[in-house]
Design an enzyme around this catalytic site. Structure first.
Site, mmCIF file in Angstrom:
data_model
loop_
_atom_site.group_PDB
_atom_site.id
_atom_site.type_symbol
_atom_site.label_atom_id
_atom_site.label_comp_id
_atom_site.label_asym_id
_atom_site.label_seq_id
_atom_site.Cartn_x
_atom_site.Cartn_y
_atom_site.Cartn_z
ATOM 1 N N GLU A 211 43.120 34.030 40.816
ATOM 2 C CA GLU A 211 43.241 33.620 42.222
ATOM 3 C C GLU A 211 42.561 32.286 42.498
ATOM 4 O O GLU A 211 43.078 31.448 43.257
ATOM 5 C CB GLU A 211 42.663 34.710 43.137
ATOM 6 C CG GLU A 211 43.538 35.942 43.285
ATOM 7 C CD GLU A 211 43.467 36.878 42.083
ATOM 8 O OE1 GLU A 211 42.601 36.647 41.205
ATOM 9 O OE2 GLU A 211 44.252 37.841 42.018
ATOM 10 N N HIS B 157 43.107 46.790 47.626
ATOM 11 C CA HIS B 157 44.512 46.695 48.017
ATOM 12 C C HIS B 157 44.712 46.923 49.515
ATOM 13 O O HIS B 157 45.829 46.776 50.007
ATOM 14 C CB HIS B 157 45.345 47.718 47.241
ATOM 15 C CG HIS B 157 45.293 47.537 45.757
ATOM 16 N ND1 HIS B 157 44.255 48.001 45.009
ATOM 17 C CD2 HIS B 157 46.139 46.944 44.904
ATOM 18 C CE1 HIS B 157 44.471 47.703 43.730
ATOM 19 N NE2 HIS B 157 45.594 47.057 43.645
#
Length: 324
Positions: A59, A128
């Protein structure tokens, strides 16, 4: 005009942007051949070739690469798969992306969009299902957008891509395929920084955004069935927040309930309450209520419904203000 869900509307916005401007580039994990973890970029790799780029699972590298592309003149749209996985890129966002305009005395800007699904409600766990948008809304130099409907999602994303400065674009996971509505074809924009009054009312104001807007709407239905006139506001942009619309409604109804999914402490609900009490204190008929998640890690599937605010909790909070 086509009837689209939120994921399809975002796909349409990206397709329109890629077709209109060769500087637009998509990058992220699985955005190319696979079409993205939630299939938002489905089919774009085939239609736009080398400008839809699969990246390694890194990321910080995705945002760092997008930042370099942006200051070099491109219009990158980076995808991070879940908000809880954005933290490795937080240093890039805070230390570099958000500061380049100030650091360079306006000689450089970073016109990039960082798309990130956020929130729970699909039975995933922890990272998540994070709703940590307040961290990004607190960061100077970046705008933070969180649409609640397909039509807004398309218009806001096209505004974000055209923006000269960085935008963190948060997409409510629960809404991706939950609703459909008519979405205009082609290019159009929804202004960043302007809230939407979803319904007008006189007795109490509910302020929300993203997936929680639907629950706030259900609570409003319940209250209105009992004769309570509810004003419902969709923030749409978390930073800069549209204070004028919130304060104007607070002065009209005298009662405000802020509804967010995130942890309670230092949440956007806290900011809404502070703004109302600074600018509309003498119009208030009751203390501002906050309906939020809890100050815990987002729980596993079996107890997730205890974490995410329910319409019943929103109704209860609204009734407390009405009794005040």
């Amino acid at each position: 005009m086509s009837e689209l869900n939120l994921a399809q509307a975002l796909n349409d916005a990206l397709d329109v942007a890629l077709a209109a401007d060769d500087r637009v580039v998509l990058l992220g994990e699985d955005v190319g051949v696979t079409g993205g973890v939630f299939r938002v970029t489905d089919g774009l790799h085939e239609r736009h070739g080398g400008r839809v780029i699969d990246t390694p699972v890194a990321e910080s590298g995705i945002v760092g690469a997008a930042f370099g592309m942006a200051i070099a003149g491109l219009r990158p749209v980076a995808e991070l798969q879940f908000l809880g996985f954005a933290y490795p890129a937080f240093d890039q966002i805070v230390s570099h992306v958000g500061r380049i305009r100030n650091r360079s005395n306006h000689r450089f800007t970073a016109p990039l969009v960082i798309r990130i699904p956020f929130g729970g409600g699909i039975g995933a766990a922890e990272h998540h299902s994070e709703s940590s948008e307040a961290i990004f809304a607190h960061t100077p130099g970046i705008k933070v957008v969180a649409p609640a409907t397909p039509a807004d999602a398309k218009g806001l994303l096209l505004s974000a891509i055209a923006d000269p400065d960085p935008v963190v674009f948060l997409e409510p996971i629960r809404v991706y395929r939950a609703i459909k509505e008519e979405v205009p074809a082609g290019h159009y924009t929804v202004p960043i920084g302007e809230a939407r009054v979803v319904r007008e009312g006189a007795d109490v104001t509910l302020v929300s955004y993203g997936a929680m807007l639907r629950d706030a709407g259900r609570a409003a239905d319940t209250l209105e069935a009992d004769g309570v006139s509810v004003e419902l506001i969709d923030l749409r942009t978390l930073s800069p927040m549209d204070h004028a619309t919130i304060v104007g409604s607070a002065r009209k109804t005298g009662r405000v309930v802020a509804v967010v999914e995130s942890h309670r402490s230092a949440s956007l609900a806290s900011e809404i309450a502070a703004v109302v009490q600074e600018q509309a204190l003498y119009s208030l008929l009751a203390p501002v209520e906050r309906v939020t998640g809890w100050d815990t890690v987002v729980p596993l599937k079996r107890t997730e419904h205890h974490y995410i605010p329910s319409p019943a909790r929103i109704v209860t909070a609204a009734r407390r203000t009405l009794a005040g």
